[in-house]
Design a protein around this motif. Structure first.
Motif, mmCIF file in Angstrom:
data_model
loop_
_atom_site.group_PDB
_atom_site.id
_atom_site.type_symbol
_atom_site.label_atom_id
_atom_site.label_comp_id
_atom_site.label_asym_id
_atom_site.label_seq_id
_atom_site.Cartn_x
_atom_site.Cartn_y
_atom_site.Cartn_z
ATOM 1 N N LYS A 187 0.800 -1.378 -0.005
ATOM 2 C CA LYS A 187 0.083 0.009 0.017
ATOM 3 C C LYS A 187 0.915 1.159 0.272
ATOM 4 O O LYS A 187 0.655 2.098 -0.825
ATOM 5 C CB LYS A 187 -0.892 -0.112 1.302
ATOM 6 N N ARG A 188 2.024 1.249 0.900
ATOM 7 C CA ARG A 188 2.894 2.450 1.057
ATOM 8 C C ARG A 188 3.503 2.511 -0.395
ATOM 9 O O ARG A 188 3.653 3.700 -0.946
ATOM 10 C CB ARG A 188 3.665 2.353 2.028
ATOM 11 N N LEU A 189 3.996 1.574 -0.894
ATOM 12 C CA LEU A 189 4.890 1.526 -1.955
ATOM 13 C C LEU A 189 3.773 2.112 -3.308
ATOM 14 O O LEU A 189 4.197 2.970 -4.166
ATOM 15 C CB LEU A 189 5.276 0.152 -2.630
ATOM 16 N N LYS A 190 2.505 1.688 -3.335
ATOM 17 C CA LYS A 190 1.677 2.275 -4.505
ATOM 18 C C LYS A 190 1.362 3.599 -4.422
ATOM 19 O O LYS A 190 1.491 4.214 -5.219
ATOM 20 C CB LYS A 190 0.647 1.429 -4.345
ATOM 21 N N LYS A 191 1.516 4.122 -3.162
ATOM 22 C CA LYS A 191 1.278 5.665 -2.978
ATOM 23 C C LYS A 191 2.401 6.287 -3.233
ATOM 24 O O LYS A 191 2.216 7.374 -3.777
ATOM 25 C CB LYS A 191 0.820 5.751 -1.198
ATOM 26 N N GLN A 192 3.579 5.875 -2.897
ATOM 27 C CA GLN A 192 4.895 6.532 -3.125
ATOM 28 C C GLN A 192 5.401 6.525 -4.624
ATOM 29 O O GLN A 192 5.842 7.682 -5.241
ATOM 30 C CB GLN A 192 6.123 5.919 -2.446
ATOM 31 N N THR A 193 4.788 5.683 -5.308
ATOM 32 C CA THR A 193 5.152 5.651 -6.672
ATOM 33 C C THR A 193 3.987 5.789 -7.782
ATOM 34 O O THR A 193 4.111 5.321 -8.888
ATOM 35 C CB THR A 193 5.838 3.971 -6.909
ATOM 36 N N ILE A 194 2.904 6.348 -7.257
ATOM 37 C CA ILE A 194 1.713 6.592 -8.122
ATOM 38 C C ILE A 194 2.072 7.289 -9.344
ATOM 39 O O ILE A 194 1.523 7.169 -10.464
ATOM 40 C CB ILE A 194 0.687 7.152 -7.319
ATOM 41 N N ASP A 195 3.026 8.251 -9.512
ATOM 42 C CA ASP A 195 3.035 8.892 -10.747
ATOM 43 C C ASP A 195 4.411 8.944 -11.210
ATOM 44 O O ASP A 195 5.035 9.992 -11.772
ATOM 45 C CB ASP A 195 2.831 10.740 -10.144
ATOM 46 N N LEU A 196 4.894 7.772 -11.004
ATOM 47 C CA LEU A 196 6.215 7.580 -11.556
ATOM 48 C C LEU A 196 6.507 7.786 -13.175
ATOM 49 O O LEU A 196 5.438 7.197 -13.815
ATOM 50 C CB LEU A 196 6.953 6.314 -11.157
ATOM 51 N N PRO A 197 7.304 8.314 -13.934
ATOM 52 C CA PRO A 197 7.570 8.376 -15.114
ATOM 53 C C PRO A 197 7.543 6.923 -15.828
ATOM 54 O O PRO A 197 8.145 5.829 -15.088
ATOM 55 C CB PRO A 197 8.807 8.936 -15.379
#
Length: 442
Positions: A187-197
């Motif tokens: 959950k935390r990872l998806k939140k941290q990386t939601i807008d990655l190029p």
């Protein structure tokens, strides 16, 4: 009777005061302080600041593989946030999984779904990374890695795994994670990386894949007033007895400092100093974990981390450890200015020490302007169109800052540029090439 008694007391007190005065006078006349002629004067050798291992040993890229899509980032803060969420893990039972992984197998490890890969610029020994993550295995292998992969499963019943890969020795180690909450981590990872190029994988026959961005990027170029650190500070830090060091000018381009055992040259043009202690030279091969720890301790001894320098290269045969200058999370390269701290280790001490003596005051840029960079995919395609043979020797493509000097205005210019890594060197894709002019690969 009373008056007589008082007079006797006064006479006794006066006599005692006279004796005390004589004793103090004699002590002052006869006191001789103890001087140790071998003591060297205490000199303040602090130059900038100290660093921890996690401050200088860092991944430069994070790549996330999910359901046939790749995304990634080279943003230092984002990468550190993800790493920080892993620091409470208990990493258990590090074991050799593959003794000779092919490039194709390493590519598969990286792009398999539900995996996240950290890329390091040089091989990191397990015993060094034990200072950063929590290894509970007390018998860590005497080995290194330059990619760290976290694997998870959508099924809560399955545990997460770690893979430590060396693309140099082609060894793959695996480890279990003891106390990680997989659901919370995902959950935390998806939140941290939601807008990655979005990234593309460029596959190559019998070669490691390249990973490049698919969209242009707007960055800023900067100019800073040159801020130099007085070479005298390094003289005080590096020489055993600074008061005995002799100084001589080298024309208008430099200065030389020397005593009976060491030499330090200061190059005013490249803003670089080079210190050498010839008697400590050694031809013995070094151990990687010891070299990195020694190199960190050495710079810490004189608080010599003047900017963001990160571990970037190691050579066991020459016992060389290098730290690359970074600016706003990107590596800095230059053809006319020093941008690396380089150490060669000898017998129980540094044999040669080369480094810049300027610092970047990032709080007050003199000038700033926006620059649009092409996508990494376009850069690869451009290089391929000009020289398909050159493409075969490329090991990586990344953005860095090109540092140049403006002597008239006394400023340092930092221009964001694309670079590719070939034969151990980062080579700039120049504006001439991007503008369709001459072949602009420096």
């Amino acid at each position: 009777m009373g008056l007589k008694y008082i007079e006797q007391v006064k006479s006794v007190i006066l006599l005692l005061l006279i004796l005390l005065s004589l004793t103090l006078t004699f002590t002052i006349w006869t006191y001789s302080p103890s001087y140790n002629m071998n003591e060297t004067p205490v000199v303040d050798i602090a130059i900038a600041e100290k660093k921890r291992m996690e401050d200088v040993v860092k991944p430069y890229r994070l790549l996330l593989s999910q359901e046939e899509s790749l995304s990634g980032s080279e943003n230092t803060q984002m990468i550190e946030d993800v790493l920080n969420s892993m620091k409470n893990w208990e990493i258990q039972t590090v074991e050799l999984l593959n003794n000779q992984a092919s490039d194709q197998q390493i590519n598969e490890y990286t792009k398999k779904p539900n995996r996240m890969t950290f890329f390091f610029p040089a091989e990191v020994p397990f015993k060094i990374y034990d200072n950063i993550l929590n290894f509970t295995d007390y018998s860590l292998p005497n080995a290194s890695f330059d990619r760290l992969i976290v694997e998870w499963s959508e099924s809560p019943s399955e545990k997460m795994n770690l893979y430590f890969i060396s693309t140099i020795t082609q060894k793959v180690y695996t480890a279990n994670i003891g106390n990680a909450n997989q659901e919370t981590f995902i959950k935390r990872l998806k939140k941290q990386t939601i807008d990655l190029p979005v990234y593309n994988e460029i596959e190559r026959v019998n070669r490691l894949s390249l990973y490049v961005t698919t969209s242009p990027k707007i960055m800023s170029s900067y100019s800073y007033i040159v801020e130099e650190i007085a070479p005298e500070k390094f003289k005080n830090a590096l020489f055993t007895t600074p008061s005995l060091v002799r100084s001589n000018p080298l024309g208008t381009s430099g200065q030389e400092y020397t005593d009976d055992s060491a030499l330090m040259n200061v190059d005013f043009i490249f803003k670089r100093l080079s210190y050498v202690h010839p008697a400590s030279e050694s031809d013995q091969v070094g151990k990687s974990d010891e070299l990195i720890q020694q190199s960190l301790n050495f710079v810490n001894e004189h608080n010599g981390w003047t900017d963001d320098y990160r571990y970037s290269r190691i050579n066991f045969s020459t016992k060389q450890v290098s730290y690359q200058l970074y600016f706003l999370g990107m590596p800095v390269f230059s053809k006319d200015t020093a941008t690396e701290i380089i150490q060669y280790w000898g017998t129980n001490r540094v044999y040669r020490y080369i480094r810049p003596y300027y610092t970047l005051d990032v709080s007050t840029p003199a000038k700033k302007r926006d620059v649009q960079l092409q996508s990494g995919q376009n850069i690869y395609d451009l290089i391929y169109s000009l020289s398909d043979k050159k493409v075969s020797s490329i090991d990586d493509i990344a953005i860095g800052y090109n540092l140049s000097q403006d002597d008239q205005e006394k400023v340092l210019n930092l221009e964001p540029s694309w670079y590719y890594l070939a034969n151990g060197s980062w080579i700039r894709v120049t504006p001439e090439l991007l503008g369709g002019g001459k072949f602009g690969l420096e």
